[in-house]
Design an enzyme around this catalytic site. Structure first.
Site, mmCIF file in Angstrom:
data_model
loop_
_atom_site.group_PDB
_atom_site.id
_atom_site.type_symbol
_atom_site.label_atom_id
_atom_site.label_comp_id
_atom_site.label_asym_id
_atom_site.label_seq_id
_atom_site.Cartn_x
_atom_site.Cartn_y
_atom_site.Cartn_z
ATOM 1 N N GLY A 26 -53.820 62.206 75.579
ATOM 2 C CA GLY A 26 -53.492 60.871 75.090
ATOM 3 C C GLY A 26 -54.686 59.989 74.797
ATOM 4 N N ILE A 27 -54.564 58.729 75.165
ATOM 5 C CA ILE A 27 -55.629 57.760 74.918
ATOM 6 C C ILE A 27 -56.904 58.167 75.645
ATOM 7 C CG2 ILE A 27 -56.349 55.375 75.352
ATOM 8 C CD1 ILE A 27 -53.459 54.517 74.836
ATOM 9 N N VAL A 62 -56.266 59.878 91.597
ATOM 10 C CA VAL A 62 -56.881 58.583 91.905
ATOM 11 C C VAL A 62 -56.176 57.843 93.030
ATOM 12 C CG1 VAL A 62 -57.862 58.296 89.593
ATOM 13 C CG2 VAL A 62 -55.579 57.358 90.108
ATOM 14 N N TYR A 153 -45.363 47.881 86.317
ATOM 15 C CA TYR A 153 -46.457 48.215 85.403
ATOM 16 C C TYR A 153 -47.224 46.959 84.986
ATOM 17 C CZ TYR A 153 -48.847 50.484 81.489
ATOM 18 O OH TYR A 153 -49.795 50.988 80.636
ATOM 19 N N ILE A 186 -49.144 52.059 70.946
ATOM 20 C CA ILE A 186 -50.033 53.107 70.455
ATOM 21 C C ILE A 186 -49.265 54.419 70.298
ATOM 22 C CG2 ILE A 186 -52.177 54.372 70.901
ATOM 23 C CD1 ILE A 186 -52.591 51.373 70.456
ATOM 24 N N ARG A 197 -34.536 53.431 67.234
ATOM 25 C CA ARG A 197 -34.208 52.002 67.167
ATOM 26 C C ARG A 197 -35.198 51.166 67.968
ATOM 27 N NH1 ARG A 197 -28.173 52.272 69.218
ATOM 28 N NH2 ARG A 197 -29.248 53.771 70.568
#
Length: 247
Positions: A26-27, A62, A153, A186, A197
């Site tokens: 991913g990122i 982590v 989050y 992203i 949708r």
């Protein structure tokens, strides 16, 4: 005052020892590959999947302080002390507030916020000793203006902003900067899995009328890791197509 040619010149490139947490997909992967292409020595953490080709990989969770210490030790032995830390590893566990368990809330905080604290604290040892460091935290627009069903989050990413700014103030005397890159919508496996949708609904709030790419996030990280960004610290830089209008 007239600037001289030297004052306006681009600073020379310096290859740094870089660690990207969660840099195997991913990122995080886009960031690691961009920094490697820039000429840096790049290591990534993963959860057992191994490192992508051309990158040095270390297994690390982590949420485990001992695992973080072992990962840093391995990176230090391979390419020297970490000079640029990209704290990217994290997770999400969305739920309606009334249905979100305390366990689910704390799980996200532990990975996204406390996890970022663990790697930043470990990286700060050599950064302070060597009087150089770049800490780059991958946040989210959710941390600045909130998103429904993401109380955990959003709280974790808002906390990252406060922590990064505290680090920026505390470690400035050691020539250590700390900044946050806050991606918006992203194009990743997670967003592609959303209902069509929902995807189209999200685009209504993005002036750019498209989703961003991991490479565009990586470009901002590349800049913050460079000598050009030596006077930038405590900043939150959104990469969101104008969705938050700079906030």
């Amino acid at each position: 005052m007239t600037a001289t040619a030297t004052e306006g010149a681009k600073p020379p490139f310096v290859s740094r020892s870089v660690l990207v947490t969660g840099g195997n997909r991913g990122i995080g992967l886009a960031i690691a590959q961009r920094l490697a292409a820039d000429g840096h020595k790049v290591a990534v953490t993963h959860r057992g999947s191994g490192a992508p080709k051309g990158l040095f990989g270390v297994e690390c969770d982590v949420t485990d302080s001992d695992a973080v210490d072992r990962a840093f030790t391995a990176v230090e032995e391979h390419q020297g002390p970490v000079e640029v830390l990209v704290s990217n590893a994290g997770l999400s566990a969305d739920a309606f507030l009334m249905r979100m368990t305390e366990e689910k809330f704390e799980k996200v905080i532990n990975a996204n916020l406390t996890g970022a604290f663990r790697v930043a604290q470990r990286a700060s040892r050599s950064m302070q000793r060597n009087k150089f460091g770049r800490m780059i935290f991958i946040g989210s627009v959710s941390g600045s203006w909130g998103i429904g069903n993401q109380a955990n989050y959003a709280a974790s990413k808002a906390g990252v902003i406060g922590m990064a700014r505290s680090i920026a103030r505390e470690l400035s005397k050691a020539n250590v900067t700390a900044n946050v890159v806050a991606p918006g919508y992203i194009d990743t496996d997670m967003t592609r899995a959303l209902d069509e949708r929902i995807q189209q609904g999200a685009l209504q709030f993005i002036p750019a009328k498209r989703v961003g790419t991991p490479a565009e996030v990586a470009g901002v990280v590349s800049f913050l890791a460079s000598e050009d960004a030596s006077y930038i610290s405590g900043a939150v830089i959104p990469v969101d197509g104008g969705m938050g209008m700079g906030h």
